[in-house]
Design an enzyme around this catalytic site. Structure first.
Site, short mmCIF file in Angstrom:
data_model
loop_
_atom_site.label_atom_id
_atom_site.label_comp_id
_atom_site.label_asym_id
_atom_site.label_seq_id
_atom_site.Cartn_x
_atom_site.Cartn_y
_atom_site.Cartn_z
N HIS A 14 0.86 -1.40 0.31
CA HIS A 14 -0.04 -0.22 -0.10
C HIS A 14 1.29 0.95 0.06
O HIS A 14 1.24 1.29 0.78
CB HIS A 14 -0.66 0.19 1.24
CG HIS A 14 -2.06 0.97 0.90
ND1 HIS A 14 -3.23 1.07 0.85
CD2 HIS A 14 -2.17 2.16 1.24
CE1 HIS A 14 -4.31 2.08 1.47
NE2 HIS A 14 -3.43 3.07 1.11
N HIS A 16 1.03 4.83 -2.67
CA HIS A 16 0.63 5.54 -3.63
C HIS A 16 1.62 6.18 -4.17
O HIS A 16 2.37 6.76 -3.13
CB HIS A 16 -0.77 6.82 -3.22
CG HIS A 16 -1.06 6.40 -2.71
ND1 HIS A 16 -2.68 6.27 -2.60
CD2 HIS A 16 -1.50 6.12 -1.11
CE1 HIS A 16 -3.25 5.90 -2.57
NE2 HIS A 16 -2.80 5.81 -0.94
N HIS A 192 -9.98 1.58 0.16
CA HIS A 192 -9.42 2.29 1.86
C HIS A 192 -10.65 2.63 2.05
O HIS A 192 -12.09 2.63 1.66
CB HIS A 192 -9.19 4.07 1.35
CG HIS A 192 -8.05 3.94 0.32
ND1 HIS A 192 -7.73 3.40 -0.90
CD2 HIS A 192 -7.02 4.59 1.43
CE1 HIS A 192 -5.67 2.86 -0.50
NE2 HIS A 192 -5.67 4.17 0.18
N GLU A 195 -11.11 4.28 7.60
CA GLU A 195 -9.30 5.10 8.23
C GLU A 195 -9.88 6.63 8.64
O GLU A 195 -10.52 7.15 9.62
CB GLU A 195 -8.21 5.52 6.84
CG GLU A 195 -7.30 6.61 7.14
CD GLU A 195 -6.58 6.64 5.82
OE1 GLU A 195 -7.46 7.03 4.82
OE2 GLU A 195 -5.90 7.51 5.92
N ASP A 273 1.87 3.95 2.77
CA ASP A 273 1.04 4.92 2.71
C ASP A 273 1.72 5.67 1.51
O ASP A 273 1.89 6.03 0.84
CB ASP A 273 -0.03 5.27 3.42
CG ASP A 273 -1.42 6.00 3.11
OD1 ASP A 273 -2.01 5.30 1.88
OD2 ASP A 273 -2.29 6.84 4.05
N ASP A 274 2.33 7.17 2.25
CA ASP A 274 2.58 8.34 1.44
C ASP A 274 4.20 8.54 2.29
O ASP A 274 3.90 9.63 2.59
CB ASP A 274 1.68 9.57 1.36
CG ASP A 274 0.14 9.54 1.02
OD1 ASP A 274 0.42 9.02 -0.16
OD2 ASP A 274 -0.67 9.21 1.69
ZN LIG Z 1 -3.46 5.16 1.35
#
Ligand SMILES: [Zn+2]
Length: 340
Positions: A14, A16, A192, A195, A273-274
């Site tokens: 996961h 991006h 997603h 969250e 994630d990021d």
């Molecule tokens: Zn994400």
């Protein structure tokens, strides 16, 4: 730190692609295009203070990648970084819609990312796949369009479909058609949920989309029956602890439910994630698991193995990755016995 996670073999499912842009690379891109990034990038770090600013910062960074070659460079740079910390497998989340919006075009966007994957694999041996994502806040038609694009692309590296973006927009049911298209195209499904929104969003995703994996999903912890359902069904959660703390889903790592989910028998994994936006990296996520969350080496290895088991790859590739991973873990265990 509880123990050194540097040598541990890693996998990530996961992340991006624009969210993975290393600040140094963004700075080089800004110079190349004569863009002033002083408000969003300072002292080698991305600067933002709340969710709205995070989105502004993210979009500004994404806008620094404008050509097929820029995307190849971004992808190769990130994957090379991952390989340097012993990562053998990576799934990157990409948005062809974003390629269209920036004027680059979805085909060139995807081609650049594929070039980056090939270049990194050639150099380091890292295996990678692409998950096409629809962005929920752009509406149902765009998400359906992303699924249709993923289907039409017939690209062997595109193996999954996801939906990201503002979780509070619309109901999951509105987007079901996009997932039907992706499922019929043979793509792995993840979404997603859980969250920003609570447990209900995870339950909705399971009822309507029936994905094999959920992006985040951590707020399932708010509903004991749902946690049991996840464990029984074997649904995999793509957990990104550093992201959850940076976005204030939980106040600190001690309050984060990763351990409780794991102990309840839910199949959990660790991703970033990021990463640079959340002052993290996959290496740091492994460190956090070992130190702040107190997981044993074997428990972290088990989460990595779950990532490989749940990866959107053909069975030959999966078996190859698992064989490589198991051999590494066994050689580490033998070394530990010899040292003792
Ligand atoms: Zn994400």
């Amino acid at each position: 730190m509880a123990f050194d996670t540097t040598g541990m073999m890693k996998a990530e499912i996961h992340c991006h692609i624009e969210g993975a842009a290393p600040p140094e690379l963004s700075l080089r891109q800004a110079r190349k295009y004569g863009v002033d990034v002083s408000t969003i990038l300072r002292d080698g770090k991305y600067v933002w203070s709340d969710f709205a600013e995070f989105i502004v910062c993210y979009d500004a960074v994404a806008s620094l990648f404008r050509t097929e070659a820029d995307y190849a460079l971004l992808t190769e740079t990130y994957l090379t970084e991952l390989a340097a910390i012993n990562t053998i497998y990576s799934e990157i989340i990409v948005s062809p819609d974003h390629g269209d919006r920036t004027g680059l075009g979805a085909d060139a966007y995807l081609a650049g990312i594929c070039d980056g994957i090939f270049a990194a694999r050639e150099k380091t041996g890292i295996e990678a796949r692409i998950i096409v994502t629809g962005e929920r806040h752009f509406g149902v038609d765009r998400v359906v369009g992303a699924a249709e694009y993923a289907m039409r692309a017939k690209n062997p590296l595109v193996t999954g479909f996801n939906m990201a973006g503002e979780e509070r927009m619309g109901k999951v049911a509105d987007y079901a058609r996009a997932f039907d298209i992706a499922r019929d195209a043979g793509l792995g499904l993840t979404i997603h949920a859980g969250e920003v929104c609570g447990a209900f969003s995870v339950a909705d995703a399971l009822d309507i989309i029936k994905p094999s994996r959920i992006g985040h999903g951590v707020r399932a912890i708010e509903d004991a029956a749902l946690v049991e359902r996840l464990a029984t069904d074997g649904t995999v959660l793509e957990v990104c602890p550093g992201s959850n703390i940076a976005l204030n889903v939980y106040p600190d790592f001690q309050a984060h439910p990763l351990r409780r989910l794991k102990e309840a028998g839910v199949r959990v994994t660790i991703s970033s994630d990021d990463p640079p936006f959340f002052s993290t990296s996959l290496a740091r996520e492994y460190d956090i698991a070992a130190s702040d969350m107190g997981f044993a080496r074997e428990e972290i290895d088990a989460m990595t193995r779950t990532s490989l088991e749940a990866a959107f790859v053909d069975e030959d590739t999966r078996n190859r990755l698992l064989t490589r991973f198991d051999a590494h873990v066994q050689s580490g265990a033998k070394a530990a016995v010899k040292d003792a």
